[in-house]
Design a protein around this motif. Structure first.
Motif, short mmCIF file in Angstrom:
data_model
loop_
_atom_site.label_atom_id
_atom_site.label_comp_id
_atom_site.label_asym_id
_atom_site.label_seq_id
_atom_site.Cartn_x
_atom_site.Cartn_y
_atom_site.Cartn_z
N SER A 76 -1.90 1.43 18.23
CA SER A 76 -3.23 0.81 18.37
C SER A 76 -4.09 1.06 17.15
O SER A 76 -4.84 0.18 16.71
N HIS A 131 -5.91 -1.72 14.95
CA HIS A 131 -7.36 -1.71 14.69
C HIS A 131 -7.65 -1.71 13.19
O HIS A 131 -8.61 -2.32 12.73
N THR A 172 -11.31 -0.69 12.44
CA THR A 172 -11.35 0.68 11.95
C THR A 172 -10.99 0.68 10.46
O THR A 172 -10.10 -0.08 10.05
N LEU A 179 -6.96 -8.11 23.73
CA LEU A 179 -6.88 -6.70 24.13
C LEU A 179 -6.26 -6.54 25.52
O LEU A 179 -6.09 -7.51 26.26
N ASP A 211 -3.18 -6.24 21.48
CA ASP A 211 -2.96 -4.82 21.80
C ASP A 211 -2.55 -4.70 23.27
O ASP A 211 -3.38 -4.86 24.16
N GLU A 212 -1.31 -4.43 23.53
CA GLU A 212 -0.76 -4.31 24.89
C GLU A 212 -1.25 -5.48 25.77
O GLU A 212 -1.85 -5.26 26.83
#
Lengths: 230, 436
Positions: free
Chosen positions: A48, A52, A58, A92, A169-170
């Motif tokens: 993750s 990001h 991030t 997400l 993401d998943e």
């Protein structure tokens, strides 16, 4: 020629730590246009965090991310936000839709932020909801949608701006096997139609098997790369 | 080992406890002042002092206007009660998680409601008792302190609340317990589908107020006026959630602005908070319109009567204070709602919604309903006084009052949105995006 030539999204020597805990230790990735890639690994492997970083949510401690040859760290916060909105689609785990907005309003929001008029934005949003099989649920709020429907709406939100790359993401992590399979099919087919690259972070090997290429992470490092056809 | 109630209160968070303590102390102190007004006695005629106490502020000393002064102080408690309600909601996301864990451990919903009552009840009891200290301070500062000023003492020094103190403390503490129980009941319920749109039942109360009071308008008695204020207060409180929903829905349907879209959606989904705040600022608006009209009319007369001008200036200052309290409570509500849904809000930012849009949405949520309600109420107040006095200067004053309150509200909304921005930034931290 380097392996990054022609890539739409690259991460180079990415390092990221949270306090004393390293999450990424020098990860290199390159995603080609239209490519479908799975990022797998056990919990805490840095999947993750990598996603990001690639999305510009991030900032890595060192290393850099480039989208179509432009380094994200050279952009202002405002420009990075716009890149995330227009050129990167983010899907997400729980859909994470705004609970007070209807499905169509959730999908239209990125277009309104781009300055589109409300009727145009909602028309485009309805088009995507129709394509993803939830057109009849367009005026319903997320709490009244099933998990699978919410995820389809989230996918529509990720695709509505025709991004270069979709990062998920998943995306099936909160769904049962059948619904998850359907949501994944929708995601794979929709990105294939639009020509967007797709990066799916998952710990589910059945999900990873749908992707052309796989990157396995362990302890913040790339452990294994599965090439197409392997 | 520390007692269970200490652990419960500590678990609820220091900030929440302190805010509950402060708001209940203020409410309790204000109610004790109101009781001390009522216990002045001498209802038969005007007395500037009572039993050797400090000279009193005219409208309090005059038994003819004292009822209005008591009502004014009680109404002053309402925005603080609104703030108390909002403070109790602080940390409701953490409270929900705590209660889920307790439910897993075997706590029933009744246990959780009791738990919530203790969480808020303990600081509320302490705050209610601390209200005695607030009353003493107010008596020192606004009683003895102002005794020699032209205003005279605002808080009586000759009388106190007496044995009524106990009743006030019990009432305020009980309200705190009730609010805590309600918050716990909310936190222990699973998230529900959006609320149904409210109905305009409050209009019936407002209509009834007009219908019942019209025949009494020409009497000398003060009672119809006070009853009108009470009925209009209840009517507004019941009408404004509906009004908030209608106004938000109309704007929601046609706006192209993402911040307004988010804000109006929030108001439609949770119209109660916006409605309560609109009722409170509407009252401030009406007061400002009336005060502005009366003040300018008084100043344009040949003489300046301190008996009229000073109370009007006092009402204006209190209105500004109340405006600040109400907008703070609304901004707190907005931020709390944002924190409760940190994951969704963080996802919004991650998917490219600028933080500035979310900040504007908080500001818009505070402004969209309150601004037209406040301005409208101020204009109504000004027009009513103009009609009663047939004075053009009153209309000018009322318009000035409306403009001042509109600017004040805009300023208060801007300030509270800025002050609460750090909480919003915390809500959208990347940690909120973690997968399960």
């Amino acid at each position: 020629m380097t392996e990054h030539d022609g890539a739409v999204l690259t991460g180079t020597a990415l390092h990221k730590s949270f306090g004393a805990t390293p999450a990424l230790r020098g990860v290199d990735v390159a995603i080609a246009p239209g490519e479908q890639v799975a990022v797998t690994g056990p919990s805490g492997s840095g999947k993750s965090t990598l996603l990001h970083c690639l999305a510009g949510v991030t900032s890595p401690d060192s290393g850099f991310v480039s989208l179509a040859g432009h380094r994200l760290d050279s952009l202002s916060e405002h420009q990075r936000t716009r890149v995330r909105r227009v050129r990167i689609g983010l899907v997400l785990q729980f859909g994470q839709l705004v609970p007070d907005l209807t499905a169509v309003e959730n999908v239209a929001l990125p277009l309104l932020l781009e300055g589109r008029r409300r009727p145009d934005a909602e028309q485009a949003a309805r088009g995507w909801l129709e394509r993803l099989g939830v057109g009849d649920r367009a005026d319903v709020r997320p709490l009244e949608l099933s998990g699978g429907e919410q995820q389809r709406v989230a996918i529509a939100r990720g695709l509505v701006t025709s991004p270069d790359v979709v990062l998920a993401d998943e995306p099936t992590g909160a769904l049962d096997t059948v619904t998850g399979e359907q949501a994944l099919q929708v995601l794979v087919e929709a990105t294939r139609e639009t020509g967007a690259a797709l990066v799916v972070v998952t710990h589910d090997h059945r999900v990873a098997a749908h992707m052309e290429r796989g990157i396995a992470l362990r302890d913040g490092r790339v452990e294994l790369v599965r090439e197409p056809g392997a | 080992m520390r007692p269970l109630w200490v652990a419960v209160v500590a678990g609820a968070g220091q900030l929440r406890g302190i805010l509950v303590l402060l708001t209940t102390a203020l409410v309790s102190g204000l109610l004790l002042v109101a009781v001390s007004y009522a216990r002045l006695g001498g209802w038969g005629g005007y007395q500037s002092t009572y039993d050797g106490g400090a000279p009193l502020f005219g409208p309090v000393a005059d038994p003819g206007t004292r009822g209005g002064a008591i009502l004014g102080v009680v109404l002053l408690c309402l925005p603080v009660v609104l703030l108390l309600d909002q403070c109790v909601r602080l940390g409701s996301a953490a409270q929900r998680r705590r209660y889920e864990a307790l439910a897993v451990a075997g706590a029933s919903r009744r246990d959780l409601r009791r738990w919530g009552a203790i969480e808020t009840g303990v600081p509320a009891v302490a705050g209610a008792a601390l209200g005695v200290g607030v009353w003493i301070v107010m008596r020192q500062v606004l009683g003895y302190g102002l005794a020699t000023s032209p205003v005279r003492a605002l808080v009586p020094t000759a009388t106190g609340p007496g044995w009524w103190t106990l009743l006030v403390i019990v009432l305020v503490a009980a309200y705190g317990v009730l609010v805590g129980q309600r918050a716990a009941a909310r936190a222990s319920r699973p998230p529900r589908a959006p609320k149904k749109p409210p109905r305009p039942w409050g209009l019936l109360v407002l209509g009834a107020a007009v219908a019942l009071l019209a025949p009494w308008m020409n009497t000398e008695s003060e009672l119809p006026g006070l009853a009108a204020v009470a009925l209009v207060t209840v009517g507004l409180a019941l009408t404004t959630p509906w009004l908030a929903h209608v106004m938000a829905s109309r704007l929601h349907g046609r706006t192209d602005d993402p911040a307004e879209l988010l804000a109006t959606a929030r108001i439609r989904a949770d119209h109660g908070a916006a409605g309560r705040a609109a009722a409170a600022v509407g009252a401030v608006g009406a007061t400002s319109g009336v005060a502005g009209a009366l003040l300018v009319r008084a100043l344009t007369e040949q003489y300046v009567d301190l008996y009229i001008v000073v109370p009007l200036l006092l009402v204006g200052s209190l209105a500004a204070l109340v405006l600040g309290v109400i907008t703070s409570s609304l901004a707190l509500h907005s931020i709390e709602a944002t924190l409760t849904r940190g994951r969704e809000v963080a996802a919004l930012v991650a998917t490219g919604v600028p933080l500035s849009t979310l900040e504007r949405a908080v500001e818009a949520e505070c402004r969209i309903v309150t601004m037209p309600v406040t301005t409208g109420a101020a204009l109504c107040g000004a027009l009513a006084i103009t009609a009663l006095t047939a004075s053009p200067s009153a209309l000018v004053g009322g318009l000035v009052g409306a403009a001042v309150v509109a600017i004040g509200l805009r300023f208060a909304v801007r300030c509270t949105a800025r002050l609460t921005a750090p909480w919003l930034h915390r809500a959208v931290a990347q940690g909120s995006l973690r997968t399960a």
